[in-house]
Design a protein around this motif. Structure first.
Motif, PDB file in Angstrom:
ATOM      1  N   ALA A 191       0.871  -1.171   0.000  1.00 45.28           N
ATOM      2  CA  ALA A 191       0.000   0.000   0.000  1.00 45.28           C
ATOM      3  C   ALA A 191       0.910   1.223   0.000  1.00 45.28           C
ATOM      4  N   ASN A 192       0.617   2.162  -0.864  1.00 44.42           N
ATOM      5  CA  ASN A 192       1.476   3.341  -0.983  1.00 44.42           C
ATOM      6  C   ASN A 192       0.742   4.566  -0.434  1.00 44.42           C
ATOM      7  N   ILE A 193       1.167   4.999   0.748  1.00 43.50           N
ATOM      8  CA  ILE A 193       0.524   6.116   1.442  1.00 43.50           C
ATOM      9  C   ILE A 193       1.239   7.411   1.073  1.00 43.50           C
ATOM     10  N   VAL A 194       0.478   8.391   0.638  1.00 49.44           N
ATOM     11  CA  VAL A 194       1.028   9.702   0.276  1.00 49.44           C
ATOM     12  C   VAL A 194       0.295  10.763   1.090  1.00 49.44           C
ATOM     13  N   GLU A 195       1.058  11.644   1.733  1.00 47.13           N
ATOM     14  CA  GLU A 195       0.467  12.696   2.563  1.00 47.13           C
ATOM     15  C   GLU A 195       0.919  14.071   2.073  1.00 47.13           C
ATOM     16  N   TYR A 196      -0.033  14.980   1.929  1.00 47.58           N
ATOM     17  CA  TYR A 196       0.258  16.399   1.708  1.00 47.58           C
ATOM     18  C   TYR A 196      -0.129  17.108   2.994  1.00 47.58           C
ATOM     19  N   ILE A 197       0.875  17.676   3.682  1.00 43.45           N
ATOM     20  CA  ILE A 197       0.651  18.191   5.029  1.00 43.45           C
ATOM     21  C   ILE A 197       1.217  19.600   5.177  1.00 43.45           C
ATOM     22  N   ASP A 198       0.658  20.320   6.137  1.00 44.58           N
ATOM     23  CA  ASP A 198       1.150  21.643   6.534  1.00 44.58           C
ATOM     24  C   ASP A 198       1.423  21.558   8.030  1.00 44.58           C
ATOM     25  N   TYR A 199       2.625  21.928   8.439  1.00 46.64           N
ATOM     26  CA  TYR A 199       2.998  21.764   9.844  1.00 46.64           C
ATOM     27  C   TYR A 199       2.263  22.721  10.784  1.00 46.64           C
ATOM     28  N   GLN A 200       1.523  23.682  10.230  1.00 46.39           N
ATOM     29  CA  GLN A 200       0.685  24.551  11.054  1.00 46.39           C
ATOM     30  C   GLN A 200      -0.752  24.039  11.137  1.00 46.39           C
ATOM     31  N   CYS A 201      -1.091  23.047  10.315  1.00 45.38           N
ATOM     32  CA  CYS A 201      -2.478  22.579  10.178  1.00 45.38           C
ATOM     33  C   CYS A 201      -2.895  21.711  11.364  1.00 45.38           C
ATOM     34  N   PRO A 202      -3.913  22.121  12.144  1.00 45.41           N
ATOM     35  CA  PRO A 202      -4.348  21.317  13.294  1.00 45.41           C
ATOM     36  C   PRO A 202      -4.988  19.996  12.881  1.00 45.41           C
ATOM     37  N   TYR A 203      -5.613  19.955  11.706  1.00 46.30           N
ATOM     38  CA  TYR A 203      -6.218  18.707  11.238  1.00 46.30           C
ATOM     39  C   TYR A 203      -5.132  17.703  10.837  1.00 46.30           C
ATOM     40  N   CYS A 204      -4.040  18.235  10.280  1.00 47.41           N
ATOM     41  CA  CYS A 204      -2.891  17.356  10.001  1.00 47.41           C
ATOM     42  C   CYS A 204      -2.368  16.771  11.306  1.00 47.41           C
ATOM     43  N   ASN A 205      -2.339  17.598  12.328  1.00 50.47           N
ATOM     44  CA  ASN A 205      -1.863  17.132  13.633  1.00 50.47           C
ATOM     45  C   ASN A 205      -2.765  16.031  14.172  1.00 50.47           C
ATOM     46  N   GLU A 206      -4.065  16.196  14.011  1.00 46.99           N
ATOM     47  CA  GLU A 206      -4.999  15.153  14.452  1.00 46.99           C
ATOM     48  C   GLU A 206      -4.715  13.839  13.740  1.00 46.99           C
ATOM     49  N   PHE A 207      -4.548  13.926  12.418  1.00 47.38           N
ATOM     50  CA  PHE A 207      -4.301  12.708  11.648  1.00 47.38           C
ATOM     51  C   PHE A 207      -2.975  12.075  12.045  1.00 47.38           C
ATOM     52  N   GLU A 208      -1.927  12.897  12.160  1.00 45.15           N
ATOM     53  CA  GLU A 208      -0.607  12.367  12.486  1.00 45.15           C
ATOM     54  C   GLU A 208      -0.594  11.770  13.893  1.00 45.15           C
ATOM     55  N   THR A 209      -1.152  12.485  14.850  1.00 44.23           N
ATOM     56  CA  THR A 209      -1.164  11.984  16.217  1.00 44.23           C
ATOM     57  C   THR A 209      -1.895  10.652  16.311  1.00 44.23           C
ATOM     58  N   THR A 210      -2.958  10.520  15.542  1.00 40.30           N
ATOM     59  CA  THR A 210      -3.755   9.294  15.566  1.00 40.30           C
ATOM     60  C   THR A 210      -3.066   8.146  14.838  1.00 40.30           C
ATOM     61  N   ASN A 211      -2.401   8.452  13.730  1.00 42.50           N
ATOM     62  CA  ASN A 211      -1.972   7.373  12.822  1.00 42.50           C
ATOM     63  C   ASN A 211      -0.473   7.206  12.629  1.00 42.50           C
ATOM     64  N   GLN A 212       0.332   8.140  13.102  1.00 42.79           N
ATOM     65  CA  GLN A 212       1.750   8.085  12.746  1.00 42.79           C
ATOM     66  C   GLN A 212       2.452   6.818  13.241  1.00 42.79           C
ATOM     67  N   ASP A 213       2.089   6.324  14.417  1.00 45.06           N
ATOM     68  CA  ASP A 213       2.765   5.125  14.922  1.00 45.06           C
ATOM     69  C   ASP A 213       2.409   3.887  14.104  1.00 45.06           C
ATOM     70  N   GLN A 214       1.125   3.755  13.756  1.00 46.76           N
ATOM     71  CA  GLN A 214       0.763   2.566  12.976  1.00 46.76           C
ATOM     72  C   GLN A 214       1.274   2.673  11.539  1.00 46.76           C
TER      73      GLN A 214
END
Length: 290
Positions: free
Chosen positions: A114-137
């Motif tokens: 599976a090829n996961i691609v992320e477009y993120i902004d380090y100021q974006c709170p929604y990006c933070n939600e996604f990363e905090t939830t999923n970055q370890d898995q």
């Protein structure tokens, strides 16, 4: 010398009629000239408008390029991370050359994951939600070799840091890590979100960004200089513009319309940003069956 005869009443009437006729002809000629100039002016205006529209169309179709080199290991505008047997490594690539376009990752090389691609902004709170939830898995999927991860840092929220352009500076810092210490990128990405400043604040200083990145394992004078000098400032601008203009390579997604934009094997993730199980199920559904 004889005295000229006084004009008769009929002669005076004919003279008046002739003068009136001449005035009418003069007025008609003036109106014809005005119509000509008006039509000519309209024609020139139409030509000018057509020329302006043509320039806009040409410029809108012109590739979004930068006159400076991009960061090494981000030839696709993102850094690609792969793994096996519990170890994660960054795929090394050349840098985007000045005035050149990015080269999309060859997805055919990773047809078994599976090829996961992320477009993120380090100021974006929604990006933070996604990363905090999923970055370890996600990190575990990559390390096990069941997924690849390609991260595209972009900057669309500079206005949320009181003029300090935190989004752009953080994206530049991530690009510096990709270029100088790519195998530390995943840890740095995690650390930047863990220390994300609130929207509407002044963001973080470059020195604080450097401190966070050093704490995540990426160090060195060259890295600090790259961050302080904003070496990849123009690349951040160009890469962001490319993401917003689209299309996004190796996917059916037209463009980035908000962050995070997360794509798995060509399909955009539409689910919850705060439900790890939902994202894991989406990834599993896009993973090729052996």
């Amino acid at each position: 010398m004889s005295v000229p005869e006084r004009q008769s009443k009929n002669q005076r009437r004919e003279h008046a009629r002739e003068q009136a006729r001449l005035l009418r002809e003069k007025e008609k000629a003036r109106q014809r000239r005005n119509r000509f100039f008006l039509q000519g002016g309209i024609g020139l205006a139409v030509i000018a408008i057509i020329a302006i529209v043509a320039v806009v169309i040409v410029n809108s179709n012109r590739p979004l390029v930068t006159t400076a080199s991009g960061p090494a290991n981000m030839l696709s505008d993102g850094i690609l991370l792969t793994g096996s047997a519990g170890a994660t490594t960054a795929v090394t690539t050349a840098a985007i050359k000045p005035k050149a376009q990015p080269v999309a990752t060859d997805a055919s090389k990773y047809s078994k994951t599976a090829n996961i691609v992320e477009y993120i902004d380090y100021q974006c709170p929604y990006c933070n939600e996604f990363e905090t939830t999923n970055q370890d898995q996600i990190a575990q999927m990559v390390a096990n070799g069941t997924a690849t991860l390609e991260i595209h840092p972009i900057a669309i929220l500079d206005q949320s840091s009181q003029g300090t352009r935190y989004s752009s500076r953080a994206a530049n810092a991530a690009a510096c890590v990709a270029a100088l210490d790519p195998n530390a990128f995943l840890a740095v990405n995690k650390a930047l979100f863990a220390n994300q400043p609130a929207e509407g604040t002044t963001g973080l200083s470059n020195q604080k960004i450097i401190s966070i990145i050093n704490g995540a394992g990426a160090t060195g004078d060259a890295l600090s200089t790259c961050i302080n000098d904003e070496t990849y400032k123009s690349w951040v601008t160009a890469a962001t513009a490319r993401a917003l203009a689209g299309p996004l390579p190796n996917s059916s997604v037209a463009k980035v319309s908000g962050t995070p934009t997360v794509i798995v094997s060509g399909k955009q993730y539409p689910g919850s940003l705060t439900d790890a199980a939902t994202f894991a199920a989406f990834v599993a559904a896009q993973t090729p069956k052996s």
